[in-house]
Design a protein around this motif. Sequence first.
Motif, PDB file in Angstrom:
ATOM      1  N   UNK A  94       0.827  -1.200   0.000  1.00 16.15           N
ATOM      2  CA  UNK A  94       0.000   0.000   0.000  1.00 16.15           C
ATOM      3  C   UNK A  94       0.862   1.252   0.000  1.00 16.15           C
ATOM      4  N   UNK A  95       0.451   2.263  -0.750  1.00 19.68           N
ATOM      5  CA  UNK A  95       1.119   3.550  -0.751  1.00 19.68           C
ATOM      6  C   UNK A  95       0.499   4.491   0.260  1.00 19.68           C
ATOM      7  N   UNK A  96       1.126   5.651   0.422  1.00 14.71           N
ATOM      8  CA  UNK A  96       0.669   6.638   1.394  1.00 14.71           C
ATOM      9  C   UNK A  96      -0.743   7.124   1.084  1.00 14.71           C
ATOM     10  N   UNK A  97      -1.025   7.402  -0.184  1.00 11.14           N
ATOM     11  CA  UNK A  97      -2.335   7.945  -0.558  1.00 11.14           C
ATOM     12  C   UNK A  97      -3.455   6.974  -0.217  1.00 11.14           C
ATOM     13  N   UNK A  98      -3.250   5.692  -0.511  1.00 11.45           N
ATOM     14  CA  UNK A  98      -4.260   4.676  -0.197  1.00 11.45           C
ATOM     15  C   UNK A  98      -4.483   4.603   1.306  1.00 11.45           C
ATOM     16  N   UNK A  99      -3.389   4.594   2.072  1.00 10.22           N
ATOM     17  CA  UNK A  99      -3.497   4.504   3.525  1.00 10.22           C
ATOM     18  C   UNK A  99      -4.241   5.704   4.097  1.00 10.22           C
ATOM     19  N   UNK A 100      -3.961   6.900   3.561  1.00 10.03           N
ATOM     20  CA  UNK A 100      -4.642   8.109   4.034  1.00 10.03           C
ATOM     21  C   UNK A 100      -6.145   8.009   3.819  1.00 10.03           C
ATOM     22  N   UNK A 101      -6.535   7.651   2.616  1.00  7.72           N
ATOM     23  CA  UNK A 101      -7.966   7.602   2.295  1.00  7.72           C
ATOM     24  C   UNK A 101      -8.683   6.537   3.115  1.00  7.72           C
ATOM     25  N   UNK A 102      -8.016   5.418   3.384  1.00 10.77           N
ATOM     26  CA  UNK A 102      -8.632   4.378   4.206  1.00 10.77           C
ATOM     27  C   UNK A 102      -8.892   4.866   5.622  1.00 10.77           C
ATOM     28  N   UNK A 103      -8.098   5.842   6.072  1.00 11.36           N
ATOM     29  CA  UNK A 103      -8.260   6.389   7.416  1.00 11.36           C
ATOM     30  C   UNK A 103      -9.083   7.674   7.433  1.00 11.36           C
ATOM     31  N   UNK A 104      -9.652   8.042   6.279  1.00 16.18           N
ATOM     32  CA  UNK A 104     -10.533   9.198   6.230  1.00 16.18           C
ATOM     33  C   UNK A 104      -9.835  10.530   6.069  1.00 16.18           C
ATOM     34  N   UNK A 105      -8.569  10.528   5.595  1.00 12.76           N
ATOM     35  CA  UNK A 105      -7.825  11.764   5.408  1.00 12.76           C
ATOM     36  C   UNK A 105      -7.599  12.035   3.926  1.00 12.76           C
ATOM     37  N   UNK A 106      -7.363  13.296   3.605  1.00 14.76           N
ATOM     38  CA  UNK A 106      -7.090  13.689   2.224  1.00 14.76           C
ATOM     39  C   UNK A 106      -5.580  13.775   2.027  1.00 14.76           C
ATOM     40  N   UNK A 107      -5.004  12.926   1.156  1.00 14.10           N
ATOM     41  CA  UNK A 107      -3.557  12.970   0.935  1.00 14.10           C
ATOM     42  C   UNK A 107      -3.161  14.151   0.057  1.00 14.10           C
ATOM     43  N   UNK A 108      -1.958  14.637   0.270  1.00 17.90           N
ATOM     44  CA  UNK A 108      -1.434  15.725  -0.550  1.00 17.90           C
ATOM     45  C   UNK A 108       0.070  15.603  -0.669  1.00 17.90           C
ATOM     46  N   UNK A 109       0.670  16.445  -1.506  1.00 19.67           N
ATOM     47  CA  UNK A 109       2.117  16.387  -1.705  1.00 19.67           C
ATOM     48  C   UNK A 109       2.639  17.735  -2.179  1.00 19.67           C
TER      49      UNK A 109
END
Length: 245
Positions: A94-109
Amino acid sequence: MSAQTLKDSPLLLYQQVAGDLRSSIENDVYHEGHRIPSEAELSQLYSVSRITVRKAIEQLVDEGLLVKRQGKGTFVQPRRRERVILDDRSSEINGFSVSCRKNGFVPGAQLLRREVVSVPEGEREFFGDEVEELIAIDRIRTADGSPIMVEHNLFPRVGLEFLETEPLGDASLFKLIRERTDRRAFRGSEQSLGIQLANDELAKLLEVPLAEPLFNLRGRYRDQFNKPLYVGQQYIIGSRYTFSM
């Protein structure tokens, strides 16, 4: 809370201030990731000394509710993000973006660097003699706008040339590579997890105090065809992240 309430309570003044601030955080008066009032402002609000306010803030920092950022003030600590590195239902990493969304957060960079480089001597064995050039991509990764990690990635240039020009501000590199090439980072890749204290550069990029403990995740990743996909190193704020492995 009034000054009279403080005087009438059996608790010490700094404990009362800490308790009221804690309640304000829990009730979203002070939102996650936002700066709380300064010591001077809180001192005036509660009619107590700045020393009392400072002790109250230190208590909440120790509890993990607040975090001090150099030159910026004191902020409500973002709650921990959990990252499941390997999904037991799949061999895919799993990448960071997938992990973020699974936890209800919006990923950014935020892109820090992108350039073509030679293969470092220590990575020649992994990439093999046929790989002559790499694309280096460095970014700050965020969750709901809060810095979580700095990542340094190296990709073989041949076959992934689109990474040189593709907008990468908020993009998931794993998703981009999968969509363009159908290549995926898979179980069995080399990973190690250690601890490193934040130096001046990392402290500034991640908005944490100097010497803040950081997770240092290193990995060499192959795709489903057992071909070298990328080498990555991440410096992750330990107080904002939890790993499930």
